[in-house]
Motif scaffolding. Structure first.
Motif, PDB file in Angstrom:
ATOM      1  N   LEU A 167       0.840  -1.192   0.000  1.00 54.20           N
ATOM      2  CA  LEU A 167       0.000   0.000   0.000  1.00 54.20           C
ATOM      3  C   LEU A 167       0.878   1.246   0.000  1.00 54.20           C
ATOM      4  O   LEU A 167       1.764   1.392   0.843  1.00 54.20           O
ATOM      5  CB  LEU A 167      -0.920  -0.005   1.223  1.00 54.20           C
ATOM      6  CG  LEU A 167      -1.989   1.084   1.276  1.00 54.20           C
ATOM      7  CD1 LEU A 167      -2.985   0.923   0.138  1.00 54.20           C
ATOM      8  CD2 LEU A 167      -2.719   1.035   2.621  1.00 54.20           C
ATOM      9  N   ASN A 168       0.607   2.151  -0.954  1.00 56.60           N
ATOM     10  CA  ASN A 168       1.452   3.319  -1.126  1.00 56.60           C
ATOM     11  C   ASN A 168       0.591   4.504  -1.583  1.00 56.60           C
ATOM     12  O   ASN A 168      -0.598   4.344  -1.865  1.00 56.60           O
ATOM     13  CB  ASN A 168       2.559   3.014  -2.146  1.00 56.60           C
ATOM     14  CG  ASN A 168       3.756   3.928  -2.017  1.00 56.60           C
ATOM     15  OD1 ASN A 168       3.769   4.857  -1.205  1.00 56.60           O
ATOM     16  ND2 ASN A 168       4.779   3.682  -2.829  1.00 56.60           N
ATOM     17  N   ILE A 169       1.193   5.679  -1.691  1.00 57.33           N
ATOM     18  CA  ILE A 169       0.463   6.866  -2.134  1.00 57.33           C
ATOM     19  C   ILE A 169       0.427   6.981  -3.653  1.00 57.33           C
ATOM     20  O   ILE A 169      -0.095   7.947  -4.197  1.00 57.33           O
ATOM     21  CB  ILE A 169       1.082   8.138  -1.540  1.00 57.33           C
ATOM     22  CG1 ILE A 169       2.551   8.274  -1.946  1.00 57.33           C
ATOM     23  CG2 ILE A 169       0.938   8.146  -0.028  1.00 57.33           C
ATOM     24  CD1 ILE A 169       3.168   9.599  -1.556  1.00 57.33           C
ATOM     25  N   GLY A 170       0.969   6.019  -4.339  1.00 52.00           N
ATOM     26  CA  GLY A 170       0.949   5.978  -5.800  1.00 52.00           C
ATOM     27  C   GLY A 170       1.565   4.670  -6.260  1.00 52.00           C
ATOM     28  O   GLY A 170       2.249   3.982  -5.493  1.00 52.00           O
ATOM     29  N   PHE A 177       3.239  -1.616  -6.177  1.00 50.46           N
ATOM     30  CA  PHE A 177       2.503  -0.758  -5.255  1.00 50.46           C
ATOM     31  C   PHE A 177       1.013  -0.727  -5.626  1.00 50.46           C
ATOM     32  O   PHE A 177       0.646  -0.814  -6.800  1.00 50.46           O
ATOM     33  CB  PHE A 177       3.050   0.664  -5.277  1.00 50.46           C
ATOM     34  CG  PHE A 177       4.485   0.773  -4.827  1.00 50.46           C
ATOM     35  CD1 PHE A 177       5.011  -0.102  -3.899  1.00 50.46           C
ATOM     36  CD2 PHE A 177       5.310   1.761  -5.340  1.00 50.46           C
ATOM     37  CE1 PHE A 177       6.323  -0.006  -3.478  1.00 50.46           C
ATOM     38  CE2 PHE A 177       6.626   1.875  -4.931  1.00 50.46           C
ATOM     39  CZ  PHE A 177       7.133   0.983  -4.002  1.00 50.46           C
ATOM     40  N   VAL A 178       0.175  -0.596  -4.596  1.00 49.42           N
ATOM     41  CA  VAL A 178      -1.260  -0.400  -4.805  1.00 49.42           C
ATOM     42  C   VAL A 178      -1.686   0.813  -3.981  1.00 49.42           C
ATOM     43  O   VAL A 178      -1.021   1.186  -3.013  1.00 49.42           O
ATOM     44  CB  VAL A 178      -2.082  -1.640  -4.395  1.00 49.42           C
ATOM     45  CG1 VAL A 178      -1.766  -2.818  -5.299  1.00 49.42           C
ATOM     46  CG2 VAL A 178      -1.832  -2.015  -2.932  1.00 49.42           C
ATOM     47  N   GLU A 179      -2.799   1.421  -4.370  1.00 49.68           N
ATOM     48  CA  GLU A 179      -3.331   2.574  -3.665  1.00 49.68           C
ATOM     49  C   GLU A 179      -4.569   2.179  -2.859  1.00 49.68           C
ATOM     50  O   GLU A 179      -5.062   1.049  -2.973  1.00 49.68           O
ATOM     51  CB  GLU A 179      -3.663   3.680  -4.667  1.00 49.68           C
ATOM     52  CG  GLU A 179      -2.453   4.200  -5.427  1.00 49.68           C
ATOM     53  CD  GLU A 179      -2.817   5.288  -6.415  1.00 49.68           C
ATOM     54  OE1 GLU A 179      -2.677   6.475  -6.049  1.00 49.68           O
ATOM     55  OE2 GLU A 179      -3.232   4.959  -7.538  1.00 49.68           O
ATOM     56  N   GLY A 180      -5.063   3.128  -2.069  1.00 44.98           N
ATOM     57  CA  GLY A 180      -6.189   2.840  -1.193  1.00 44.98           C
ATOM     58  C   GLY A 180      -7.414   2.320  -1.915  1.00 44.98           C
ATOM     59  O   GLY A 180      -8.117   1.432  -1.418  1.00 44.98           O
ATOM     60  N   ASN A 181      -7.700   2.855  -3.115  1.00 43.12           N
ATOM     61  CA  ASN A 181      -8.896   2.398  -3.839  1.00 43.12           C
ATOM     62  C   ASN A 181      -8.737   0.990  -4.407  1.00 43.12           C
ATOM     63  O   ASN A 181      -9.714   0.374  -4.814  1.00 43.12           O
ATOM     64  CB  ASN A 181      -9.250   3.384  -4.958  1.00 43.12           C
ATOM     65  CG  ASN A 181      -8.134   3.552  -5.970  1.00 43.12           C
ATOM     66  OD1 ASN A 181      -6.980   3.224  -5.703  1.00 43.12           O
ATOM     67  ND2 ASN A 181      -8.465   4.076  -7.139  1.00 43.12           N
TER      68      ASN A 181
END
Length: 368
Positions: free
Chosen positions: A180-183, A213-217
């Motif tokens: 999980l990352n910001i981008g 990496f994946v984002e919150g959505n």
């Protein structure tokens, strides 16, 4: 047979919910056996209502129960050796049970489990892994609150452990894992996340497919089978999702009762709303798994009903039947025999495979 030790006094409702939950689980899995730990006179009346469960159970009477508002240090100091929670955990350590289930105080349960069971080799910190309903089915998210912050080494541990849980629970040979990352770009995020991503990318494992990496959505989309983050952001994501689900349900109830036309429309669409309610029901995915310990411990929501606690029991059952601990230990050994994350974190050479070195010289959690 799979033997489940249960803290019968845990949660908001104690044996009133725990005992019917165990009875439901036994109906679905006749090869279960139960060891209950409770206070004198408080478990027997409920157990007597389920003769089949009583025949498949042993009840141990304890001196005290950990309260939901007890501080972890206080619970560990006062309840060690004599509380229902401690003895349920100790049953796993002593080989009397295969898995422990409790709906009690999360902090106390984690503190007692760490103290009693200890950490498995190569793991510095435990993690709480949650089953998350998604558009594609279900995913695993960890850590959702065991500890705050994580370095690259710990994020890698979580990735390997989460993949092992996905293999055990979902029966996927090579689960996809995302950090999980910001981008999604590799240049974004904290150094620890970028270092962990480089290490996972550089070290292919047969039981894990690193997807970047994946984002919150992406959590709700089900983009990957396992979403890895540290406990602070993971817990916020979990509570935000739970709150959003309740908010949407509130909006729907208000909208469907506003006019007679809306109420009529609800009657025609009731089947669809029932399916939506079932999909959003937290009881269906209840049961946080404590990963990284020398034993399987499952945490149920404190306010869960009998169906919710039953789900937590079944998660523990699946973890044991599918050899969760053995999968995690094998994957960790395989990873750290090929990659030196300690050197990567110190000198900035993330992504560098180990050269002529094994993981045996790596200090264990008790040495740090």
């Amino acid at each position: 047979m799979v033997t489940i030790s249960i803290d019968a006094m845990g949660g908001d409702f104690g044996p009133e919910v725990v005992i019917p939950a165990a009875a439901n689980a036994l109906e679905r899995h006749p090869d279960m056996r139960f060891v209950f730990y409770g206070l004198s006179g408080q478990v027997e009346p409920f157990l007597d209502k389920f003769p089949k469960l009583k025949a498949a159970s042993v009840l141990h009477i304890c001196e005290m129960a950990v309260q939901m508002d007890d501080k972890p240090s206080q619970a560990l100091r006062n309840g060690r050796g004599k509380s229902t929670m401690w003895q349920a955990i100790a049953a796993v350590k002593n080989g009397e049970a295969d898995v422990c289930v409790s709906a009690g105080n999360t902090g106390a349960l984690m503190a007692m489990a760490k103290f009693c069971l200890r950490m498995i080799a190569n793991v510095e910190r435990p993690a709480i892994a949650a089953i998350w309903p998604t558009a594609r089915g279900e995913s695993i998210v960890l850590d959702v609150g065991a500890s705050i912050g994580a370095d690259a080494r710990q994020l890698i541990d979580y990735s390997v452990m989460g993949a092992g849980m996905a293999r055990a629970l979902f029966e996927i040979k090579r689960p996809t894992v995302g950090l999980l990352n910001i981008g999604v770009e590799e240049v974004k995020g904290l150094d620890a996340i970028k270092e962990a991503g480089a290490a996972l990318k550089a070290t292919p494992l047969p039981g894990l497919e690193y997807s970047g990496f994946v984002e919150g959505n992406d959590i709700g989309k089900g983009t990957v089978d396992v979403v890895v983050t540290e406990g602070f952001s993971g817990n916020i994501a979990l509570k935000t999702a739970e709150g959003t689900a309740k908010q949407i349900a509130s909006y729907l109830r208000a909208a469907m009762s506003r006019t007679w036309m809306a109420r009529l429309g609800y009657i025609f669409a009731k089947g669809a709303f029932d399916r939506l309610r079932e999909k959003m029901d937290p009881n269906k995915v209840n049961g946080g798994v404590f990963l990284g310990l020398n034993g399987v411990v499952i945490k149920s929501h404190g306010g869960a009903d009998a169906e919710g606690v039953c789900s937590a029991i079944e998660v523990g059952y699946d973890m044991v039947r599918n050899s969760l601990l053995q999968k995690i230990e094998a994957d960790l050994t395989a990873f750290y025999s090929h990659y030196n994350i300690d050197s990567a974190a110190i000198d900035g050479t993330a992504g560098t495979p180990k050269q002529d070195q094994t993981g045996k010289d790596r200090p264990g959690p008790c040495d740090r």
